[in-house]
Design a protein around this motif. Structure first.
Motif, PDB file in Angstrom:
ATOM      1  N   TYR A  66       0.839  -1.211   0.000  1.00 42.27           N
ATOM      2  CA  TYR A  66       0.000   0.000   0.000  1.00 42.27           C
ATOM      3  C   TYR A  66       0.869   1.255   0.000  1.00 42.27           C
ATOM      4  N   ALA A  67       1.984   1.212   0.721  1.00 44.12           N
ATOM      5  CA  ALA A  67       2.879   2.373   0.764  1.00 44.12           C
ATOM      6  C   ALA A  67       3.437   2.659  -0.618  1.00 44.12           C
ATOM      7  N   GLN A  68       3.759   1.608  -1.369  1.00 48.80           N
ATOM      8  CA  GLN A  68       4.302   1.797  -2.719  1.00 48.80           C
ATOM      9  C   GLN A  68       3.224   2.318  -3.687  1.00 48.80           C
ATOM     10  N   THR A  69       2.032   1.719  -3.627  1.00 46.36           N
ATOM     11  CA  THR A  69       0.970   2.175  -4.541  1.00 46.36           C
ATOM     12  C   THR A  69       0.541   3.607  -4.220  1.00 46.36           C
ATOM     13  N   SER A  70       0.490   3.968  -2.939  1.00 42.79           N
ATOM     14  CA  SER A  70       0.108   5.340  -2.595  1.00 42.79           C
ATOM     15  C   SER A  70       1.189   6.325  -3.032  1.00 42.79           C
ATOM     16  N   THR A  71       2.465   5.904  -2.944  1.00 44.35           N
ATOM     17  CA  THR A  71       3.553   6.761  -3.426  1.00 44.35           C
ATOM     18  C   THR A  71       3.434   6.984  -4.925  1.00 44.35           C
ATOM     19  N   LEU A  72       3.178   5.903  -5.670  1.00 46.36           N
ATOM     20  CA  LEU A  72       2.987   6.050  -7.115  1.00 46.36           C
ATOM     21  C   LEU A  72       1.768   6.920  -7.424  1.00 46.36           C
ATOM     22  N   SER A  73       0.707   6.773  -6.624  1.00 46.55           N
ATOM     23  CA  SER A  73      -0.503   7.567  -6.846  1.00 46.55           C
ATOM     24  C   SER A  73      -0.227   9.049  -6.656  1.00 46.55           C
ATOM     25  N   VAL A  74       0.523   9.380  -5.598  1.00 52.70           N
ATOM     26  CA  VAL A  74       0.875  10.785  -5.357  1.00 52.70           C
ATOM     27  C   VAL A  74       1.725  11.307  -6.505  1.00 52.70           C
ATOM     28  N   MET A  75       2.688  10.512  -6.947  1.00 51.90           N
ATOM     29  CA  MET A  75       3.605  10.930  -8.008  1.00 51.90           C
ATOM     30  C   MET A  75       2.854  11.204  -9.309  1.00 51.90           C
ATOM     31  N   LEU A  76       1.976  10.294  -9.716  1.00 51.36           N
ATOM     32  CA  LEU A  76       1.257  10.459 -10.978  1.00 51.36           C
ATOM     33  C   LEU A  76       0.210  11.576 -10.878  1.00 51.36           C
ATOM     34  N   THR A  77      -0.426  11.674  -9.729  1.00 47.23           N
ATOM     35  CA  THR A  77      -1.408  12.754  -9.547  1.00 47.23           C
ATOM     36  C   THR A  77      -0.728  14.111  -9.655  1.00 47.23           C
ATOM     37  N   GLY A  78       0.406  14.263  -8.983  1.00 49.18           N
ATOM     38  CA  GLY A  78       1.154  15.517  -9.054  1.00 49.18           C
ATOM     39  C   GLY A  78       1.621  15.823 -10.464  1.00 49.18           C
ATOM     40  N   ALA A  79       2.060  14.778 -11.190  1.00 49.19           N
ATOM     41  CA  ALA A  79       2.535  14.984 -12.562  1.00 49.19           C
ATOM     42  C   ALA A  79       1.395  15.478 -13.470  1.00 49.19           C
ATOM     43  N   VAL A  80       0.222  14.855 -13.342  1.00 52.20           N
ATOM     44  CA  VAL A  80      -0.921  15.289 -14.155  1.00 52.20           C
ATOM     45  C   VAL A  80      -1.311  16.720 -13.796  1.00 52.20           C
ATOM     46  N   CYS A  81      -1.302  17.024 -12.505  1.00 52.20           N
ATOM     47  CA  CYS A  81      -1.668  18.388 -12.075  1.00 52.20           C
ATOM     48  C   CYS A  81      -0.665  19.426 -12.571  1.00 52.20           C
TER      49      CYS A  81
END
Length: 779
Positions: free
Chosen positions: A682-697
């Protein structure tokens, strides 16, 4: 009521005695909110309450760092309060310059004081255009007419004589008078009704209306959706603390914190900027309103022209010498003793034989003439067309020729009878030629408005030929299309008139209002400029009212803008400030709503998923701060004077929906493939989620910032670098795993590379699909 000697007025000890007894008038209501109101309105909001409740829940879990979102909310609110208080002080300082002052007789000396210095039994000297701040009784007058429409609703002027009462909130349409104050402060009628009358057409911000509509929907959605998500997490065996953190993260993401604040602060900063340019803004939404105006109605005097009138010549019509006529016109003008611009020009240029008038009918905008009985004769001065029902053909031709040359033409006539309702036995004696100088920057100013698709119309009480001539000199398009409103009957098709003509002459105050209403019926947003009591009805009816500081107090009291230097050129600054606010807020609003959209979508999806919500509250902080909060603050203040598109939701959807779609898609991909297929934690998937969300934003930020320049590229680049540093140096603070993990890099490198082209692809698909089928209406 104790009688005060109208020749002397109150003495200083008498004034002090009344002040001590509390018989002093109240100051004008402030234009800005108090500091206490600013604090309470910014702190006591629905979203702040939600944030506090969510903060308490996170505190209960013991994960204190996840309360960082409260710090962001506090900083946002603090910035908003600071900016609004700063703007308030500047606007308050400027409003002092526009406050009404009154002439008070005390100890045989005439003093100029603000309304809060008036005490009971004071002797006031009032003239045409003055609005009464107190209740009073007429002591002496040669003839006045009072408009009490703000109190009675009736627009017809009422004649007042010595002994008649005057109600606070009413204003003088014509004449001058000496009055004694009877009631002040809380006892006066104005304390109950006047302020309400002045703001009876309170403006509302279209931007704030739309944003509040969005927030109203969110208010209904956030609570139930959060409760369902929380219950679903518990039913799937999640620990209580984790369920709380997941739910809080989802609800924090749904809140577009700062959007309303940013709009309000932007308007307040604009008001401050305009005050520095000598423009007083009475209502903040009016800044936005003027930017949407597409019909600007101009009053000739004081707007196209400087308002400084000069007597050019007197043309004899009877067997009288020019010297005799100068003596006669000067004597009559001084005996009438009006204080409008025309009367001032005559009194300044002509001799004053100090004749005593036995009867006076002061000038009014409806009559368009004034008169006096002197030396056993009755004389009237005014517009020839209004003094005689049918002008003799030779005289009419002579008047038209002079008007065509740009002169304001008055007629001096001896009359048989003279009442407020009309004249009889009119014998013309002379024509009076008055000139009016064009404002120095009038041509440049009006050309700018015309180039911005703002139609210019001229509404004036003067001869239409004269007005047309001057409008043409000022470069107003179609100035040759003019109409004499006095030539029309009682039944007038105003809708047809506004479609055909540009210049309207000999317009009465009620007709001005009807013309404004006709443009509004045609779907236009109308601004009206004016400086006199004859403009008040139209100023009140218009979507945006603009008054000159040199004009009447009554006009200033109901206008949205007051031009302190009476310089119409300053309206360019107002137009640009309004456009800056609207254009910038329309652009950056998309960034706030991206988070709201993907948070609502993810909350609905993860109700049915085994995995926990992809974010923790603290992980949203770098996304909100670096891709929305900080950059929008700078983008909202940049110069942006493009024409208003009026399509707020379309601009939001074109950026926000593709971004939210991309974010939801990437997160589902990460959880379904990375989490389920490759067993990432979960820590890895949430890290990837933050990274991709920030990139799209960040890509969305790049889109919003267009057209790009070095400063904007630098701003986006700086935010991107800061976002990378979050993962490299502060990952533990934000509950992120190290990115220096080659297994993790196997996922995030290709995903990050795909963000920009995928965003453009989704935007293109939606643009040709959903968006192309929507008929966007003007907001």
């Amino acid at each position: 009521m104790a009688m005060t000697n109208p020749e002397i007025g109150l003495t200083q000890p008498e004034v002090e005695k009344r002040v001590a007894a509390g018989l002093r008038n109240e100051p004008a209501a402030p234009l800005t909110r108090s500091v206490k109101q600013i604090f309470s309105d910014n702190l006591l909001t629905w979203f702040n309450l939600i944030n506090i409740i969510l903060g308490v829940l996170v505190f209960f879990t013991g994960s204190y760092k996840n309360m960082l979102f409260l710090g962001v909310a506090i900083i946002n609110t603090g910035i908003g309060i600071f900016q609004e208080v700063r703007s308030k002080r500047q606007v308050d300082k400027m409003s002092l310059l526009a406050e009404a002052t009154y002439h008070v007789l005390r100890e045989k000396t005439t003093l100029e004081v603000h309304q809060d210095a008036i005490v009971q039994d004071d002797i006031l000297l009032i003239g045409r255009g003055d609005q009464l701040p107190v209740d009073a009784v007429v002591v002496a007058t040669s003839g006045i007419e009072v408009d009490e429409s703000q109190i009675t609703g009736e627009a017809n002027p009422i004649q007042k004589r010595p002994g008649d009462s005057l109600t606070s909130g009413s204003f003088l349409v014509s004449g001058r008078a000496t009055v004694q104050v009877t009631l002040v402060g809380g006892d006066s009628f104005i304390n109950e009704l006047s302020n309400e009358a002045k703001t009876e057409t309170t403006r509302s911000s279209e931007l704030l209306t739309i944003i509040n509509r969005i927030i109203k929907v969110l208010t209904i959605v956030i609570g139930p959706l959060g409760a369902i998500l929380f219950t679903a997490r518990l039913l799937r065996g999640a620990a209580l603390d984790q369920a709380i953190l997941n739910t809080v993260a989802a609800m924090v993401g749904m809140i577009p914190e700062g959007l309303v604040l940013l709009t309000s602060v932007s308007l307040a900063v604009s008001a401050m900027n305009l005050s520095r340019r000598r423009v007083l803004v009475r209502e903040l939404p009016a800044i936005e309103g003027l930017a949407r105006v597409d019909v600007l109605c101009l009053d000739k005097t004081g707007t196209i022209t400087s308002g400084k009138l000069v007597l050019r010549d007197i043309v004899p019509l009877a067997n009288q010498s020019l010297d005799d006529l100068r003596q006669l016109v000067g004597g009559v003008a001084n005996a009438i003793n009006d204080d409008n611009e025309t009367a001032t020009a005559l009194k300044t240029a002509l001799p004053n034989p100090a004749w005593s008038a036995t009867a006076v009918i002061p000038f009014s905008s409806t009559r368009k003439w004034s008169g006096a009985e002197v030396n056993g004769h009755r004389y009237a001065i005014g517009a020839p067309e209004f003094m005689m029902p049918a002008l003799p053909a030779p005289l009419k031709k002579q008047v038209e020729a002079l008007a065509h040359d740009g002169f304001r033409v008055l007629c001096l006539a001896e009359v048989a009878t003279m009442t407020g309702d009309g004249l009889s036995g009119v014998q013309p004696l002379a024509l009076i030629k008055i000139t009016d100088e064009l404002r120095p920057n009038a041509v440049t100013t009006f050309n700018y408005f015309a180039n911005q698709d703002v139609s210019l119309k001229v509404i004036s009480g003067d001869n239409p030929t004269t007005v047309s001539n001057i409008a043409g000199q000022a470069g107003i398009a179609h100035a040759d299309r003019f109409i004499d409103m006095s030539s029309l009957g009682d039944t007038i098709d105003y809708d047809d008139l506004v479609a055909r003509y540009t210049v309207f002459g000999r317009v009465t105050p009620p007709q001005k209002k009807q013309l404004v209403m006709a443009w509004q019926r045609a779907g236009h947003t109308v601004a009206m400029t004016g400086d006199g009591v004859n403009d008040i009805l139209a100023l009140r009816q218009a979507d945006c009212g603009i008054a000159m500081a040199s004009g009447s107090e009554a006009a200033k009291s109901i206008a949205d803008f007051v031009l302190i230097n009476s310089n119409f050129d300053a309206m360019l600054n107002v137009l640009n400030e309004g456009r800056r606010v609207i254009n910038n807020i329309e652009r950056v609003a998309a960034l706030y709503l991206i988070k709201t959209m993907y948070s609502v979508a993810l909350s609905l999806i993860f109700i049915f998923m085994v995995s926990g919500y992809p974010f923790q509250p603290i992980q949203l902080t770098p996304i909100s701060t670096l891709t929305v909060g900080i950059p929008t603050f700078f983008l909202a203040l940049e110069p942006n004077y493009q024409r208003i598109t009026g399509r707020f939701m379309k601009q939001v959807m074109v950026v926000a929906v593709p971004a939210a779609t991309c974010i939801v898609s990437y997160i589902l991909l990460i959880f379904l493939i990375g989490g389920v297929q490759f067993h990432l934690s979960y820590a890895q998937t949430s890290t990837l989620s933050v990274m991709l969300t920030g990139a799209v934003c960040l890509v969305a930020l790049l889109m919003v910032a267009r057209p790009l320049n070095r400063l904007k590229i630098g701003l986006v680049g700086l935010m991107a670098v800061a976002f990378v540093l979050v993962f490299v140096m502060f990952n533990h603070l934000f509950s992120l795993v190290s990115v220096f993990d080659w297994q993790l890099a196997f996922y995030y490198v290709p995903l990050l590379i795909s963000v920009y082209p995928v965003y453009l692809l989704v935007q293109e698909v939606l643009g040709k699909g959903i968006f192309s089928k929507i008929r966007w209406k003007r907001d």
